[in-house]
Structure formats: structure tokens, C-alpha cells
Scaffold this motif. Structure first.
Motif, short mmCIF file in Angstrom:
data_model
loop_
_atom_site.label_atom_id
_atom_site.label_comp_id
_atom_site.label_asym_id
_atom_site.label_seq_id
_atom_site.Cartn_x
_atom_site.Cartn_y
_atom_site.Cartn_z
N ILE A 48 7.00 -7.29 17.87
CA ILE A 48 6.99 -5.83 17.79
C ILE A 48 7.52 -5.16 19.05
N THR A 49 7.76 -5.94 20.11
CA THR A 49 8.30 -5.36 21.34
C THR A 49 9.81 -5.47 21.35
N THR A 50 10.45 -4.47 21.95
CA THR A 50 11.91 -4.44 21.99
C THR A 50 12.47 -5.38 23.05
N PHE A 51 11.72 -5.55 24.13
CA PHE A 51 12.18 -6.39 25.23
C PHE A 51 11.10 -7.40 25.61
N ASP A 82 10.80 -2.74 30.63
CA ASP A 82 10.30 -1.84 29.59
C ASP A 82 8.77 -1.79 29.64
N VAL A 83 8.22 -0.60 29.85
CA VAL A 83 6.76 -0.44 30.00
C VAL A 83 6.05 -0.69 28.69
N PHE A 84 6.64 -0.25 27.57
CA PHE A 84 5.99 -0.47 26.27
C PHE A 84 5.79 -1.96 26.01
N SER A 85 6.82 -2.76 26.24
CA SER A 85 6.71 -4.20 26.01
C SER A 85 5.63 -4.82 26.89
#
Length: 291
Positions: A48-51, A82-85
């Protein structure tokens, strides 16, 4: 035969009533959904993570400190990751910490609590006395002391937190088992020649499962906060492993301009702890126990 069937019906009815109480509590249901989302995010983080490669020692200075956008939902950090990842993978680290601490603290605390509640005399005095002494030590002070002695890591953070976490489980199980041990059916089992192990694990322990379940759920929230505190102070999980507390510590150096470096992991900590607290409160109402 009929009495056995009636007993099974009573057990099923009790479980169904407990489930209906839980389902009728919207706050508890929301908490369960929040916890489920954290667990699923941790399990399927690579998908679900982009990076997903940004959980390691990746450097991309061309995109460093980028604000949130359609590509980097929570922006990027000071080296372009990437902070979200990293937040999603940070959930995985937090849950591993929770599982590790509880895997150590619950068996030790519940076991000592059972022994102290069932046996009297010097066994009870020794266990309760030692537990009270350990309870007098501030958990954060002990964790900081252990963290300074041992090399900071996820495993050592588990040990540092678990060293005192068992005490609350010991005191809770002691209180419940002491009450259950005085029941007539326990005395009947003793007079019938049942062994101590049978009485402890077949008669007393099942009556402690509800309070242990509620306690461990509530504990998960505190352990996440505790682990984040240790990492924030540099005594927990070490970079480049993504940890929510470490991310907050790194991001605060760039406040207020680059606010997303603190807000994103900080909100993740808040979200996870709130979910476990709401779920724990719902389980407490469902089982109708005091913790």
C-alpha cells in the motif's frame, strides 16, 4: 446429557450477550476498526506504500523537504524519503514492540499473580512484596536506565519496557485469582483431589482471561507511546529503520516551516493509541470487568 446441553446453551448465550453489548457500543466498534486498519496497514505495508524502498537508507536530495502532494501524500523528509511510506512501516515497528513486550510481560505477570492469589503464606507475601517494590520504580526511569546500558535497538526497547510492565498484570491477576480461589467450586475441586496445576489452569485462569484481554488491549496503547518516547530520546529503534518516535524527533528540528515531518508521525501515534484505548474500553464494557 441434558444438563451438559443446558450449560453449553448458557455459555453461548453469555457470549452472544457480550457480543451484542460490544456491537451496540459505537465507540468500541470505531476503536476496533481503527485497530484493524493499523494492523492491516502494518501487514500489507509493502503493497500500500508508494515508496517501500524508502524504509531503508535511501537518499534523494532532489526531493528533500517536499510539501505534501499527490505523489508524496505526507511530504518528504530532510533526505527526500516519502513520509507516508515510513509512517506505514512505522506502524509495523510499533506493533512488533507491542507484541514483544506483551509476550514477555503477560506470562510473567499472570503467572506470578496466579501463584500469589492461590497460595497463601510466604509465597503470597514474597510475590506481592516484590511486585510492590517494582511498582515503586518509575517505568520511564527504568527504561531510560536500561536504554543507556544496552545498545539502543527494538529488542532492547522491548526488554527495557517489559522489565516493569509485568507488575500491573501480576497485581491485576492476583486480585482476581484471590477472589476466585475463595469460590466454592475451587474448594470442591481441591477436596476432590485435583492437583494444584489443574486448579490454577482449569479453574482459576479461565476466570482471569477477560481482565487479561482488556488489560493487554489498553496496554498496547501505552506501549506504543512508551516506545515512541524512547525512540524520541534516541534510546529505541535506530535509523534508518522507520519509527514514529524517531520521525517526530527528526521533524521537530525543521518546525514550523516543514510541519508535516512532525504532524504525520504524531497523528499516526495518536491514531493507533486512540484505537487501542477505544477498543479496550469496549472490551471492558463487553466483559463487564474492572481493570
Amino acid at each position: 446429557m441434558s444438563s451438559l446441553m443446558e450449560e453449553q446453551v448458557e455459555v453461548l448465550s453469555a457470549r452472544r450477550m457480550a457480543w451484542l453489548r460490544f456491537r451496540a457500543n459505537p465507540v468500541a466498534v470505531v476503536g476496533a476498526l481503527m485497530v484493524a486498519s493499523v494492523i492491516l496497514a502494518a501487514i500489507f505495508a509493502p503493497l500500500i506504500t508508494t515508496f517501500p524502498d524508502h524504509v531503508g537508507a535511501v537518499i534523494d536530495f532532489r526531493n528533500k523537504n517536499a510539501a505534501p502532494d499527490a505523489v508524496n501524500w505526507f511530504g518528504t523528509d530532510k533526505v527526500g524519503r516519502d513520509v507516508f511510506s515510513r509512517v506505514i512501516f512505522g506502524f509495523r515497528v510499533s506493533l512488533l514492540l507491542v507484541l514483544g513486550v506483551l509476550a514477555i510481560a503477560v506470562p510473567i505477570g499472570a503467572g506470578l499473580g496466579l501463584l500469589a492469589g492461590y497460595f497463601t503464606g510466604w509465597v503470597e507475601t514474597l510475590i506481592t512484596g516484590f511486585t510492590n517494590v517494582m511498582l515503586a520504580i518509575p517505568p520511564l526511569v527504568m527504561a531510560l536506565a536500561v536504554g543507556n546500558v544496552l545498545t539502543p535497538s527494538l529488542t532492547n526497547a522491548m526488554i527495557a519496557i517489559a522489565l516493569l510492565w509485568w507488575t500491573w498484570h501480576a497485581r491485576l491477576v492476583y486480585r482476581v485469582s484471590k477472589s476466585v480461589a475463595a469460590e466454592d467450586y475451587v474448594e470442591a475441586a481441591r477436596l476432590a483431589g485435583a492437583s494444584h496445576l489443574h486448579i490454577l489452569f482449569r479453574e482459576i485462569l479461565p476466570n482471569c482471561i477477560a481482565v487479561i484481554s482488556v488489560k493487554t488491549t489498553l496496554d498496547a496503547a501505552f506501549i506504543i507511546l512508551f516506545g515512541a518516547t524512547l525512540s524520541f530520546l534516541g534510546l529505541g529503534v535506530q535509523p534508518p529503520t522507520p519509527d514514529l518516535g524517531t520521525m517526530v524527533a527528526d521533524g521537530r528540528q525543521l518546525l514550523p516551516e516543514l510541519w508535516w515531518g512532525v504532524v504525520a508521525p504524531g497523528f499516526a501515534i495518536f491514531y493507533a493509541t486512540l484505537g487501542f484505548n477505544l477498543l479496550g474500553d469496549g472490551l471492558r464494557d463487553m466483559f463487564d470487568v474492572e481493570v
